[in-house]
Design a protein around this motif. Structure first.
Motif, PDB file in Angstrom:
ATOM      1  N   VAL A  41       8.352   6.557  -1.523  1.00 39.41           N
ATOM      2  CA  VAL A  41       8.641   5.987  -3.159  1.00 39.41           C
ATOM      3  C   VAL A  41       7.600   4.867  -3.332  1.00 39.41           C
ATOM      4  O   VAL A  41       8.103   3.785  -2.775  1.00 39.41           O
ATOM      5  CB  VAL A  41      10.097   5.903  -3.724  1.00 39.41           C
ATOM      6  N   VAL A  42       6.798   4.746  -4.163  1.00 37.64           N
ATOM      7  CA  VAL A  42       5.842   3.577  -4.603  1.00 37.64           C
ATOM      8  C   VAL A  42       6.610   2.871  -5.657  1.00 37.64           C
ATOM      9  O   VAL A  42       6.273   3.199  -6.770  1.00 37.64           O
ATOM     10  CB  VAL A  42       4.638   3.883  -4.765  1.00 37.64           C
ATOM     11  N   ALA A  43       7.374   1.713  -5.345  1.00 33.59           N
ATOM     12  CA  ALA A  43       8.265   1.351  -6.702  1.00 33.59           C
ATOM     13  C   ALA A  43       7.373  -0.202  -6.911  1.00 33.59           C
ATOM     14  O   ALA A  43       8.051  -0.858  -7.524  1.00 33.59           O
ATOM     15  CB  ALA A  43       9.414   0.854  -6.001  1.00 33.59           C
ATOM     16  N   ILE A  44       6.155  -0.411  -6.495  1.00 35.14           N
ATOM     17  CA  ILE A  44       5.289  -1.593  -7.018  1.00 35.14           C
ATOM     18  C   ILE A  44       5.209  -1.458  -8.579  1.00 35.14           C
ATOM     19  O   ILE A  44       4.670  -0.446  -9.240  1.00 35.14           O
ATOM     20  CB  ILE A  44       3.923  -1.559  -6.555  1.00 35.14           C
ATOM     21  N   GLY A  45       5.505  -2.777  -9.153  1.00 40.50           N
ATOM     22  CA  GLY A  45       5.507  -2.718 -10.582  1.00 40.50           C
ATOM     23  C   GLY A  45       4.496  -3.813 -11.349  1.00 40.50           C
ATOM     24  O   GLY A  45       3.858  -3.547 -12.179  1.00 40.50           O
ATOM     25  N   ASP A  46       4.363  -4.822 -10.379  1.00 40.26           N
ATOM     26  CA  ASP A  46       3.497  -6.077 -10.911  1.00 40.26           C
ATOM     27  C   ASP A  46       1.877  -6.003 -10.716  1.00 40.26           C
ATOM     28  O   ASP A  46       1.115  -6.789 -11.061  1.00 40.26           O
ATOM     29  CB  ASP A  46       4.149  -7.081 -10.704  1.00 40.26           C
ATOM     30  N   ASP A  47       1.970  -4.886  -9.687  1.00 38.94           N
ATOM     31  CA  ASP A  47       0.371  -5.100  -9.441  1.00 38.94           C
ATOM     32  C   ASP A  47      -0.144  -3.518  -9.285  1.00 38.94           C
ATOM     33  O   ASP A  47       0.105  -2.971  -8.281  1.00 38.94           O
ATOM     34  CB  ASP A  47       0.581  -5.541  -7.887  1.00 38.94           C
ATOM     35  N   ILE A  48      -0.862  -3.074 -10.225  1.00 40.45           N
ATOM     36  CA  ILE A  48      -1.343  -1.760 -10.275  1.00 40.45           C
ATOM     37  C   ILE A  48      -2.041  -1.457  -9.162  1.00 40.45           C
ATOM     38  O   ILE A  48      -2.188  -0.282  -8.811  1.00 40.45           O
ATOM     39  CB  ILE A  48      -1.940  -1.412 -11.832  1.00 40.45           C
ATOM     40  N   GLN A  49      -3.176  -2.412  -8.775  1.00 35.38           N
ATOM     41  CA  GLN A  49      -3.988  -1.819  -7.691  1.00 35.38           C
ATOM     42  C   GLN A  49      -3.276  -1.760  -6.379  1.00 35.38           C
ATOM     43  O   GLN A  49      -3.596  -0.774  -5.818  1.00 35.38           O
ATOM     44  CB  GLN A  49      -4.886  -3.023  -7.636  1.00 35.38           C
ATOM     45  N   ALA A  50      -2.284  -2.452  -6.294  1.00 30.49           N
ATOM     46  CA  ALA A  50      -1.527  -2.343  -5.106  1.00 30.49           C
ATOM     47  C   ALA A  50      -0.762  -1.006  -4.989  1.00 30.49           C
ATOM     48  O   ALA A  50      -0.601  -0.178  -4.059  1.00 30.49           O
ATOM     49  CB  ALA A  50      -0.435  -3.536  -4.716  1.00 30.49           C
ATOM     50  N   SER A  51      -0.278  -0.657  -6.175  1.00 24.70           N
ATOM     51  CA  SER A  51       0.538   0.699  -6.357  1.00 24.70           C
ATOM     52  C   SER A  51      -0.367   1.765  -6.035  1.00 24.70           C
ATOM     53  O   SER A  51      -0.098   2.806  -5.189  1.00 24.70           O
ATOM     54  CB  SER A  51       1.112   0.655  -7.543  1.00 24.70           C
ATOM     55  N   ILE A  52      -1.756   1.715  -6.599  1.00 23.34           N
ATOM     56  CA  ILE A  52      -2.554   2.930  -6.555  1.00 23.34           C
ATOM     57  C   ILE A  52      -2.961   2.994  -5.091  1.00 23.34           C
ATOM     58  O   ILE A  52      -3.005   3.918  -4.348  1.00 23.34           O
ATOM     59  CB  ILE A  52      -3.733   2.617  -7.485  1.00 23.34           C
ATOM     60  N   LEU A  53      -3.340   1.842  -4.175  1.00 20.39           N
ATOM     61  CA  LEU A  53      -3.650   1.898  -3.028  1.00 20.39           C
ATOM     62  C   LEU A  53      -2.627   2.472  -2.261  1.00 20.39           C
ATOM     63  O   LEU A  53      -2.964   3.177  -1.169  1.00 20.39           O
ATOM     64  CB  LEU A  53      -4.038   0.503  -2.500  1.00 20.39           C
ATOM     65  N   ALA A  54      -1.201   2.095  -2.155  1.00 24.74           N
ATOM     66  CA  ALA A  54      -0.171   2.528  -1.489  1.00 24.74           C
ATOM     67  C   ALA A  54       0.039   4.034  -1.729  1.00 24.74           C
ATOM     68  O   ALA A  54       0.302   4.567  -0.784  1.00 24.74           O
ATOM     69  CB  ALA A  54       1.052   1.640  -1.867  1.00 24.74           C
ATOM     70  N   THR A  55      -0.004   4.255  -2.948  1.00 30.95           N
ATOM     71  CA  THR A  55       0.054   5.698  -3.019  1.00 30.95           C
ATOM     72  C   THR A  55      -1.017   6.695  -2.589  1.00 30.95           C
ATOM     73  O   THR A  55      -0.802   7.659  -1.943  1.00 30.95           O
ATOM     74  CB  THR A  55      -0.121   5.919  -4.558  1.00 30.95           C
ATOM     75  N   ILE A  56      -2.320   6.337  -2.498  1.00 28.86           N
ATOM     76  CA  ILE A  56      -3.356   6.816  -1.919  1.00 28.86           C
ATOM     77  C   ILE A  56      -3.054   7.045  -0.407  1.00 28.86           C
ATOM     78  O   ILE A  56      -3.292   8.323   0.152  1.00 28.86           O
ATOM     79  CB  ILE A  56      -4.701   6.153  -2.222  1.00 28.86           C
ATOM     80  N   LEU A  57      -2.666   5.947   0.198  1.00 29.83           N
ATOM     81  CA  LEU A  57      -2.442   6.022   1.676  1.00 29.83           C
ATOM     82  C   LEU A  57      -1.177   6.918   2.196  1.00 29.83           C
ATOM     83  O   LEU A  57      -1.418   7.562   3.126  1.00 29.83           O
ATOM     84  CB  LEU A  57      -2.157   4.369   2.108  1.00 29.83           C
ATOM     85  N   LEU A  58      -0.303   6.878   1.189  1.00 27.17           N
ATOM     86  CA  LEU A  58       0.895   7.792   1.543  1.00 27.17           C
ATOM     87  C   LEU A  58       0.483   9.378   1.569  1.00 27.17           C
ATOM     88  O   LEU A  58       0.944  10.174   2.337  1.00 27.17           O
ATOM     89  CB  LEU A  58       2.130   7.433   0.629  1.00 27.17           C
ATOM     90  N   LYS A  59      -0.329   9.686   0.459  1.00 29.49           N
ATOM     91  CA  LYS A  59      -0.947  10.861   0.495  1.00 29.49           C
ATOM     92  C   LYS A  59      -1.854  11.124   1.607  1.00 29.49           C
ATOM     93  O   LYS A  59      -1.690  12.269   2.160  1.00 29.49           O
ATOM     94  CB  LYS A  59      -1.811  11.020  -1.013  1.00 29.49           C
ATOM     95  N   GLU A  60      -2.462  10.354   2.045  1.00 33.19           N
ATOM     96  CA  GLU A  60      -3.522  10.571   2.825  1.00 33.19           C
ATOM     97  C   GLU A  60      -2.745  10.832   4.455  1.00 33.19           C
ATOM     98  O   GLU A  60      -3.197  11.594   5.292  1.00 33.19           O
ATOM     99  CB  GLU A  60      -4.583   9.652   3.208  1.00 33.19           C
ATOM    100  N   LEU A  61      -1.770  10.029   4.348  1.00 28.81           N
ATOM    101  CA  LEU A  61      -0.839  10.038   5.689  1.00 28.81           C
ATOM    102  C   LEU A  61       0.038  11.178   5.809  1.00 28.81           C
ATOM    103  O   LEU A  61       0.616  11.758   6.781  1.00 28.81           O
ATOM    104  CB  LEU A  61      -0.047   8.991   5.833  1.00 28.81           C
ATOM    105  N   GLY A  62      -0.049  12.335   4.733  1.00 33.18           N
ATOM    106  CA  GLY A  62       0.671  13.256   4.876  1.00 33.18           C
ATOM    107  C   GLY A  62       2.113  13.318   4.554  1.00 33.18           C
ATOM    108  O   GLY A  62       2.713  14.226   4.935  1.00 33.18           O
ATOM    109  N   VAL A  63       2.537  12.277   3.844  1.00 26.80           N
ATOM    110  CA  VAL A  63       3.826  12.238   3.279  1.00 26.80           C
ATOM    111  C   VAL A  63       4.374  13.423   2.426  1.00 26.80           C
ATOM    112  O   VAL A  63       3.482  13.764   1.639  1.00 26.80           O
ATOM    113  CB  VAL A  63       4.246  10.974   2.733  1.00 26.80           C
ATOM    114  N   LYS A  64       5.330  14.160   2.789  1.00 26.04           N
ATOM    115  CA  LYS A  64       5.765  15.440   2.114  1.00 26.04           C
ATOM    116  C   LYS A  64       5.729  15.470   0.633  1.00 26.04           C
ATOM    117  O   LYS A  64       5.166  16.176   0.014  1.00 26.04           O
ATOM    118  CB  LYS A  64       7.025  15.950   2.810  1.00 26.04           C
ATOM    119  N   LYS A  65       6.531  14.205   0.239  1.00 23.31           N
ATOM    120  CA  LYS A  65       6.666  14.253  -1.294  1.00 23.31           C
ATOM    121  C   LYS A  65       6.327  12.486  -1.469  1.00 23.31           C
ATOM    122  O   LYS A  65       7.102  11.720  -1.078  1.00 23.31           O
ATOM    123  CB  LYS A  65       7.933  14.465  -1.834  1.00 23.31           C
TER     124      LYS A  65
END
Length: 221
Positions: free
Chosen positions: A72-96
């Motif tokens: 769960v990416v719960a970052i709210g005040d830094d959209i760039q950090a939110s997007i980067l963290a989301t990309i990394l979780l997807k690339e690492l193969g997190v199921k959901k």
């Protein structure tokens, strides 16, 4: 699929509240945030809490993020950090992967990235509160999709003692009472002969129009 382990990135108000509730429900939660004070506050509550920058791939690898069932990416005040963290979780193969969005544009970006679920806490809460304010019998309101809603509605006094067959929500409005929350416990999938009481709460599912018509019938009852 049942999820047992969650990694939450961002321990602000939304992330910390989510983490606490998941722990209360019996799940394992790893919390990640760059703010040492926020991590310290939750260190004795979450299963694990670490001070780390979740926009760094090696950091997420080192905390074992890829082994979690849901991120769960719960970052709210830094959209760039939110997007980067989301990309990394997807690339690492997190199921959901679930992510908080702070605007429609942010949400559209997350959607294009293939996020499994996008949450708009402020917007969704505003919608729920608005419905509660204009409908006195409406206790809670959750939009399942653009067309379907599940609502918790208090039983009006004049319906006390009536059976579901008497009320007949499916025949009259097309929606269904899928549960009745009584003071002594919840009745799941109630039968036509089950009787409503003044302190009961009906859990109703249907299209937005069906739920609205049902609410109006209760308000005018």
């Amino acid at each position: 699929m049942k999820f047992n382990q969650f990694v939450i990135i961002g321990l602000g108000r939304f992330g910390s509240s989510l983490g606490r509730e998941l722990i209360n429900l019996g799940y394992e939660v790893l919390g990640v945030d760059r703010d040492e004070e926020k991590v310290q506050e939750l260190s004795n509550i979450l299963t694990h809490a670490v001070v780390a920058d979740a926009t760094e791939e090696e950091v997420l690898r080192s905390v074992g993020a890829r082994n979690f069932d849901c991120g769960v990416v719960a970052i709210g005040d830094d959209i760039q950090a939110s997007i980067l963290a989301t990309i990394l979780l997807k690339e690492l193969g997190v199921k959901k992967v679930v992510a908080k969005a702070v605007s429609d544009l942010h949400g559209r970006v997350l959607e294009r990235m293939g996020v499994d679920r996008i949450i708009y806490p402020e917007r969704d809460m505003g919608v729920r509160v608005a419905h509660q304010l204009v409908s006195p019998n409406l206790l809670d309101y959750i939009e399942l999709s653009k067309n379907y809603t599940i609502a918790e509605l208090a039983v009006p006094n004049c319906w006390s003692g009536k059976s579901l067959e008497d009320v007949n929500p499916r025949g009259r409005f097309g929606c269904s009472i899928v549960a009745i929350n009584k003071p002594k416990g919840m009745i799941i999938a109630p039968m036509a002969e089950d009787v409503l009481a003044q302190d009961d709460v009906m859990v109703v599912i249907g299209t937005n129009d069906q739920i609205e018509q049902f609410q109006q019938s209760i308000t005018g009852a």
